[in-house]
Design an enzyme around this catalytic site. Sequence first.
Site, PDB file in Angstrom:
ATOM      1  NE  ARG A 287      -4.035  -2.037   1.493  1.00 51.82           N
ATOM      2  CZ  ARG A 287      -4.828  -2.443   0.501  1.00 51.82           C
ATOM      3  NH1 ARG A 287      -4.904  -1.760  -0.613  1.00 51.82           N
ATOM      4  NH2 ARG A 287      -5.553  -3.527   0.628  1.00 51.82           N
ATOM      5  N   GLY A 288       0.401   2.329  -0.533  1.00 44.54           N
ATOM      6  CA  GLY A 288       1.182   3.573  -0.540  1.00 44.54           C
ATOM      7  C   GLY A 288       2.379   3.480  -1.488  1.00 44.54           C
TER       8      GLY A 288
ATOM      9  CG  ASP B   2     -12.817  -4.382  -3.090  1.00 42.68           C
ATOM     10  OD1 ASP B   2     -12.980  -5.501  -2.567  1.00 42.68           O
ATOM     11  OD2 ASP B   2     -12.196  -3.459  -2.534  1.00 42.68           O
TER      12      ASP B   2
ATOM     13  NE  ARG C 127     -10.212   0.178   1.530  1.00 49.22           N
ATOM     14  CZ  ARG C 127      -9.318  -0.291   2.393  1.00 49.22           C
ATOM     15  NH1 ARG C 127      -9.334   0.132   3.621  1.00 49.22           N
ATOM     16  NH2 ARG C 127      -8.414  -1.164   2.013  1.00 49.22           N
TER      17      ARG C 127
HETATM   18  N1  LIG Z   1      -4.932   8.868  -6.232  1.00 58.41           N
HETATM   19  C1  LIG Z   1      -3.804   8.166  -6.332  1.00 58.41           C
HETATM   20  N2  LIG Z   1      -2.748   8.654  -7.019  1.00 58.41           N
HETATM   21  C2  LIG Z   1      -1.607   7.949  -7.154  1.00 58.41           C
HETATM   22  N3  LIG Z   1      -1.419   6.717  -6.637  1.00 58.41           N
HETATM   23  C3  LIG Z   1      -2.428   6.175  -5.946  1.00 58.41           C
HETATM   24  C4  LIG Z   1      -3.677   6.848  -5.756  1.00 58.41           C
HETATM   25  N4  LIG Z   1      -4.492   6.056  -5.022  1.00 58.41           N
HETATM   26  C5  LIG Z   1      -3.788   4.938  -4.763  1.00 58.41           C
HETATM   27  N5  LIG Z   1      -2.562   5.001  -5.310  1.00 58.41           N
HETATM   28  C6  LIG Z   1      -1.502   3.993  -5.240  1.00 58.41           C
HETATM   29  O1  LIG Z   1      -1.941   2.775  -5.843  1.00 58.41           O
HETATM   30  C7  LIG Z   1      -1.477   1.660  -5.096  1.00 58.41           C
HETATM   31  C8  LIG Z   1      -2.594   0.725  -4.785  1.00 58.41           C
HETATM   32  O2  LIG Z   1      -3.677   1.427  -4.180  1.00 58.41           O
HETATM   33  P1  LIG Z   1      -4.658   0.708  -3.179  1.00 58.41           P
HETATM   34  O3  LIG Z   1      -5.753   1.657  -2.902  1.00 58.41           O
HETATM   35  O4  LIG Z   1      -3.860   0.199  -2.016  1.00 58.41           O
HETATM   36  O5  LIG Z   1      -5.189  -0.594  -3.942  1.00 58.41           O
HETATM   37  P2  LIG Z   1      -6.134  -0.794  -5.222  1.00 58.41           P
HETATM   38  O6  LIG Z   1      -5.299  -0.574  -6.441  1.00 58.41           O
HETATM   39  O7  LIG Z   1      -6.585  -2.208  -5.082  1.00 58.41           O
HETATM   40  O8  LIG Z   1      -7.255   0.209  -5.115  1.00 58.41           O
HETATM   41  C9  LIG Z   1      -0.749   2.210  -3.881  1.00 58.41           C
HETATM   42  O9  LIG Z   1       0.638   2.165  -4.128  1.00 58.41           O
HETATM   43  C10 LIG Z   1      -1.249   3.643  -3.792  1.00 58.41           C
HETATM   44  O10 LIG Z   1      -0.290   4.508  -3.238  1.00 58.41           O
HETATM   45  O1  LIG Z   2      -6.321  -5.930   4.839  1.00 59.94           O
HETATM   46  P1  LIG Z   2      -5.922  -4.879   3.881  1.00 59.94           P
HETATM   47  O2  LIG Z   2      -4.574  -5.074   3.291  1.00 59.94           O
HETATM   48  O3  LIG Z   2      -6.180  -3.480   4.392  1.00 59.94           O
HETATM   49  O4  LIG Z   2      -6.888  -5.054   2.656  1.00 59.94           O
HETATM   50  C1  LIG Z   2      -8.284  -4.966   2.766  1.00 59.94           C
HETATM   51  C2  LIG Z   2      -8.879  -4.439   1.497  1.00 59.94           C
HETATM   52  O5  LIG Z   2      -8.452  -5.140   0.358  1.00 59.94           O
HETATM   53  C3  LIG Z   2      -9.569  -5.514  -0.401  1.00 59.94           C
HETATM   54  O6  LIG Z   2      -9.794  -6.886  -0.154  1.00 59.94           O
HETATM   55  C4  LIG Z   2      -9.358  -5.163  -1.868  1.00 59.94           C
HETATM   56  O7  LIG Z   2      -8.353  -5.895  -2.413  1.00 59.94           O
HETATM   57  P2  LIG Z   2      -7.875  -5.651  -3.917  1.00 59.94           P
HETATM   58  O8  LIG Z   2      -8.295  -4.258  -4.340  1.00 59.94           O
HETATM   59  O9  LIG Z   2      -6.410  -5.785  -3.811  1.00 59.94           O
HETATM   60  O10 LIG Z   2      -8.524  -6.699  -4.729  1.00 59.94           O
HETATM   61  C5  LIG Z   2     -10.729  -4.707   0.096  1.00 59.94           C
HETATM   62  O11 LIG Z   2     -11.951  -5.330  -0.098  1.00 59.94           O
HETATM   63  C6  LIG Z   2     -10.367  -4.554   1.519  1.00 59.94           C
HETATM   64  O12 LIG Z   2     -10.913  -3.365   2.016  1.00 59.94           O
END
Ligand SMILES: Nc1ncnc2c1ncn2[C@@H]1O[C@H](COP(=O)(O)OP(=O)(O)O)[C@@H](O)[C@H]1O
Ligand SMILES: O=P(O)(O)OC[C@H]1O[C@](O)(COP(=O)(O)O)[C@@H](O)[C@@H]1O
Length: 343
Positions: free
Chosen positions: A45-46, A101, A146
């Site tokens: 993440r991040g 999701d 979420r």
């Molecule tokens: N608005 C954004 N701009 C740039 N990078 C982002 C943004 N939102 C999320 N990211 C980056 O994308 C990656 C994955 O985001 P995350 O929310 O954890 O999962 P998902 O891709 O499943 O939604 C992380 O490295 C995060 O920092």
């Molecule tokens: O336990 P973590 O790492 O916070 O992840 C939980 C989140 O990941 C998810 O399972 C989503 O996973 P992906 O977007 O990677 O498929 C969400 O439904 C949930 O909120």
Amino acid sequence: MYGVDDILGIVGGYRGFYSKNTVKLTPKVVNDIHKRGGTTLLTSRGGHDTVKIVDSIQDRGINQVYIIGGDGTQKGAALIHEEVEKRGMKVAVAGIPKTIDNDIAVIDKSFGFDTAVEEAQRAINAAHVEVECVENGVGVVKLMGRYSGFIAMHATLASRDVDCCLIPESPFYLEGQGGLFQFIESRMKENGHVVIVIAEGAGQEFVAQSIHDVNQKDASGNRLLLDVGLWLSHKIKAKREELYPIYLPCDDLDPTYMIRAIPSNASDNIYCTLLAQSAVHGAMAGYTGFTVGPVNGKHAYIPIAVSNSLSCAFAALIPPYAKKILDYDMGDCFAAVNKSLLR
Ligand SMILES: Nc1ncnc2c1ncn2[C@@H]1O[C@H](COP(=O)(O)OP(=O)(O)O)[C@@H](O)[C@H]1O
Ligand SMILES: O=P(O)(O)OC[C@H]1O[C@](O)(COP(=O)(O)O)[C@@H](O)[C@@H]1O
């Protein structure tokens, strides 16, 4: 087919571009990864730093970047594409929608969703068996989601054992006329047991009132969730002790990591292959700044900016189990992708 020998895997998500070594991906290395759960490339993440990421792409001489992930990942991909364009680099950037999701609005379905729904059904089935085996049993199954209730809603629709499904898109309340407790009571009289599915993002405002601040974020900027499944189970237990003279068990099932850990099912495996091949053909044809995926049943190249610009919610009423965005005009999409031609 395209004679490419040099394919690098970036380890640990976006931060892996600038903080980790790459791994060489060969047919042998990836031969059976589709049969395993999780990710061999690791995730995080991040860590999205556009400048550092594009510096790394430039330094390593990478000319095609395939970015796999959910809505957050696709937003990061759009920024990389912009930076690549700004620097005038000949690098194709392609997004591949992978999230259980299903919350990428423009496409019909994301890779991983089918598998998650199938496994979620198993959890619902287990809860149903449990509540059928006790007097006045209430089962609460917490599922992922979420900001969106796609997994909860589709698993509910598929299983047909669920009495009530609570999702973030549709607020609910506990007490009084039309409240959850009243519904539970009426179903209990009718059936002798109740199964409730709740998406993790639903009812967060109630849990926050009894625990702590609802506005905390994780490293990716996602809202940190409080345990709504546990909260709801406690509330129902307390209510039932008030309503019935004897204590009755109320089960709280959280299959989150069981669901996330399983290998993808047959339909997701086929879908994944299609997404991967579409992305490669798109980049090889000279397109960039696109996400691949089906829109209204047709596989399409969608500008990443478009795929990020639409908010995604489960449309609970019309039609009952569709996304909000089904009438998107793909003509505009193709025009925008064409403008991004590299050569
Ligand atoms: N608005 C954004 N701009 C740039 N990078 C982002 C943004 N939102 C999320 N990211 C980056 O994308 C990656 C994955 O985001 P995350 O929310 O954890 O999962 P998902 O891709 O499943 O939604 C992380 O490295 C995060 O920092
Ligand atoms: O336990 P973590 O790492 O916070 O992840 C939980 C989140 O990941 C998810 O399972 C989503 O996973 P992906 O977007 O990677 O498929 C969400 O439904 C949930 O909120």
